[in-house]
Design an enzyme around this catalytic site. Structure first.
Site, PDB file in Angstrom:
ATOM      1  N   CYS A   1       1.015  -1.132  -0.074  1.00  0.00           N
ATOM      2  CA  CYS A   1      -0.402   0.052  -0.046  1.00  0.00           C
ATOM      3  C   CYS A   1       0.924   1.443   0.069  1.00  0.00           C
ATOM      4  O   CYS A   1       0.232   2.567  -0.660  1.00  0.00           O
ATOM      5  CB  CYS A   1      -0.644  -0.011   1.870  1.00  0.00           C
TER       6      CYS A   1
ATOM      7  N   VAL B   1       0.243   4.661  -2.211  1.00  0.00           N
ATOM      8  CA  VAL B   1       0.077   5.359  -1.966  1.00  0.00           C
ATOM      9  C   VAL B   1       0.949   6.818  -2.653  1.00  0.00           C
ATOM     10  O   VAL B   1      -0.049   7.679  -2.996  1.00  0.00           O
ATOM     11  CB  VAL B   1      -0.891   5.566  -0.502  1.00  0.00           C
TER      12      VAL B   1
HETATM   13  S1  SF4 Z   1      -0.710  -2.501   5.126  1.00  0.00           S
HETATM   14 FE1  SF4 Z   1      -1.186  -3.096   2.923  1.00  0.00          FE
HETATM   15  S2  SF4 Z   1      -0.186  -3.922   2.212  1.00  0.00           S
HETATM   16 FE2  SF4 Z   1       0.541  -4.006   4.246  1.00  0.00          FE
HETATM   17  S3  SF4 Z   1      -0.363  -6.318   5.369  1.00  0.00           S
HETATM   18 FE3  SF4 Z   1      -1.597  -4.257   5.407  1.00  0.00          FE
HETATM   19  S4  SF4 Z   1      -3.084  -4.455   3.182  1.00  0.00           S
HETATM   20 FE4  SF4 Z   1      -1.067  -5.523   2.880  1.00  0.00          FE
END
Ligand code: SF4
Length: 512
Positions: free
Chosen positions: A153, A157
């Site tokens: 993520c 982002v």
């Molecule tokens: S922060 Fe985002 S990428 Fe990391 S485990 Fe959680 S959902 Fe998955």
């Protein structure tokens, strides 16, 4: 509360000791509002009714216990299926710790994966330096033949550009100029682990195939999709291919790396699709995917190269296996050998022996869209009713296909499909329209306890039962395993309900 070194008490018993009981009571009183037990009980009962179910299904802005994981998990699953390949996740370390522990707990094997370890500064200024240093360290420390990059993520982002970052890292000497570093953007806030599987596999094949001329041959590519039974299933598929004499390449073959022997040698890499085979797979006659919804973009890309593509939906059962083998026979021009025909007959015999116990039983199923489809088809073949079929990562197209499956059988008459719903929705379904059994992953054990619906563990992850992943669920022999897991639970429940001496033991039977 203190432990005695001569007698270390396991946590099961430790937390039941008076000191802990007192501590938990204080915690509840001082920090957890301490609502009266009767009020808690009354509210819990209300959440089991139709009024709450209606409110629950109107829920829009909140997901509770989704039956899915995030995209990079699927990308890591793909990467370890290639020879000497280490998955490299551009993002934060904690995410990668989650992927490694998730796979290690399911497969009971170490799962290697590295992270570019982005922290606060990278979140503000971008992760280019992390990519440069990360690729250099990974290449020098773990001596891979390929590094397959995906993202968490955090990187998505910010909008980090993987292509640009990898090119810059290459220019700065992090990896040799011709070293393969395929990549896929896998934003975790879109789709699920099956989307990540699809993106990563497309990223790897396109890395090897882009700009190359295709010379059609007679080999068949095979893709398993994200599958908790990959160890057993891929070996079973290879056995079937070998029996038929099929010339094949398994793409993303992770069946060995998640089943290494304990012989004193640690294998960070084991087996996997060779990079030469991955390159040559462009020339295959056709590509078969066992899971349509795991491979939509990959198959679309492959089809554009001129290959025929065929997709199944996690085929389990006699009819589904027949269809798989007949398609294989059509594509290759090879006959289905007698050995497989005999296995089919044995499976039909086993089903006939046990069908009286399964016929008419109602089931709830949750999991990935292909798995749900395959299991629902198999249950109807057995004369059972897949009453509730729920897939958090199932979409509109899957919903229509599931409904068509229900409509194809009298056993599907009262069955319903729930795309995009979570396990809290499933709780409402089980409470308001009870079924005999629930099929799903380990997380279903809370539903089992809460609603009293016996859980048959089929899916991913399965942490609290060991070694099921070594058994196939595909093919006639794999279907036999699935049948036995379902039957075992049915008989366990039958035994439990006929166990009280002189009251219910009139049918506590040795012969079921
Ligand atoms: S922060 Fe985002 S990428 Fe990391 S485990 Fe959680 S959902 Fe998955």
């Amino acid at each position: 509360m203190t432990q005695d070194v001569q007698n270390v008490v396991d946590h099961f018993n430790l937390f039941r000791s008076p000191e802990y009981k007192e501590m938990f009571a204080d915690k509840r009183k001082n920090f957890e509002f301490a609502h009266p037990d009767e009020k808690v009980e009354e509210t819990a009962e209300w959440t089991k009714g139709w009024e709450y179910r209606k409110l629950n299904f109107e829920r829009e802005a909140l997901t509770i216990n989704p039956a899915k994981a995030c995209q990079p998990l699927g990308a890591v699953f793909v990467a370890v299926g290639f020879e000497g390949t280490i998955p490299f996740v551009h993002g934060s370390q904690g995410c990668v710790a989650y992927y490694r522990s998730h796979f290690s707990r399911h497969f009971k094997e170490p799962s290697s994966c590295v992270s570019s370890s982005m922290t606060e500064d990278a979140a503000v200024f971008g992760g280019l330096n992390n990519m440069i240093d990360g690729l250099a360290n990974t290449h020098s420390m773990y001596k891979p033949k390929m590094i397959a990059v995906s993202t968490t993520c955090m990187a998505e982002v910010i909008g980090d550009d993987l292509n640009g970052f990898i090119s810059t890292a290459r220019e700065k000497g992090s990896v040799p100029a011709d070293f393969p570093v395929p990549y896929a953007h896998t934003p975790a806030f879109v789709g699920s682990h099956i989307t990540g599987y699809d993106n990563a596999l497309k990223g790897i094949v396109s890395h090897f195939w882009e700009g190359k001329e295709r010379t059609p041959g007679d080999k068949i590519n095979f893709i398993g999709g994200f599958d908790g039974y990959t160890v057993g299933n891929l070996r079973e598929v290879k056995r079937i291919f070998d029996l038929m004499g099929v010339n094949y390449t398994i793409l993303a073959d992770n069946s060995d790396v998640w089943d290494t022997p304990a012989d004193g040698e640690f294998r960070m890499y084991d087996g996997g699709t060779t990079l030469d085979d991955a390159k040559a797979a462009l020339n295959a006659k056709a590509t078969i995917s066992m899971q349509q919804y795991c491979t939509e973009k990959t198959l679309d890309y492959i089809a554009k190269t001129g290959q025929e593509t065929v997709a199944f939906n996690h085929p389990v059962g006699v009819a589904a296996t027949d269809k798989f083998l007949m398609e294989l026979s059509r594509i290759t021009g090879l006959p289905i050998p007698d050995a497989l025909t005999k296995e089919r007959g044995r499976l039909v015999d086993a089903i006939a022996d046990s069908s009286a116990h399964i016929h008419g039983k109602k089931f709830a199923i949750y999991g990935d869209p292909d798995l749900c489809y395959g299991l629902a088809g198999f249950l109807m073949e057995l004369g059972a009713e897949p009453t509730h079929v729920l897939s958090t990562n199932g979409g509109k197209e899957w919903e229509i296909k599931m409904q068509a499956l229900f409509d194809s059988s009298p056993f599907g008459k009262d069955c319903h499909v729930y795309p995009g719903k979570d396990l809290w929705h499933m709780r409402s379904l089980l409470n308001t329209e009870p079924v005999d059994f629930l099929i799903g992953n380990t997380y279903g054990k809370y539903l089992e306890r809460d609603t009293g619906t016996p859980l048959i563990r089929i899916g991913f992850p399965v942490f609290d039962r060991h070694h099921h992943h070594r058994y196939p669920v595909w093919g006639y022999q794999g279907t036999m395993n699935t049948l036995v897991w379902i039957l075992d639970k049915i008989f366990d429940e039958m035994d439990k309900s006929t166990i009280v001496p002189a009251k219910t033991d009139y049918s506590f039977d040795i012969i079921r």
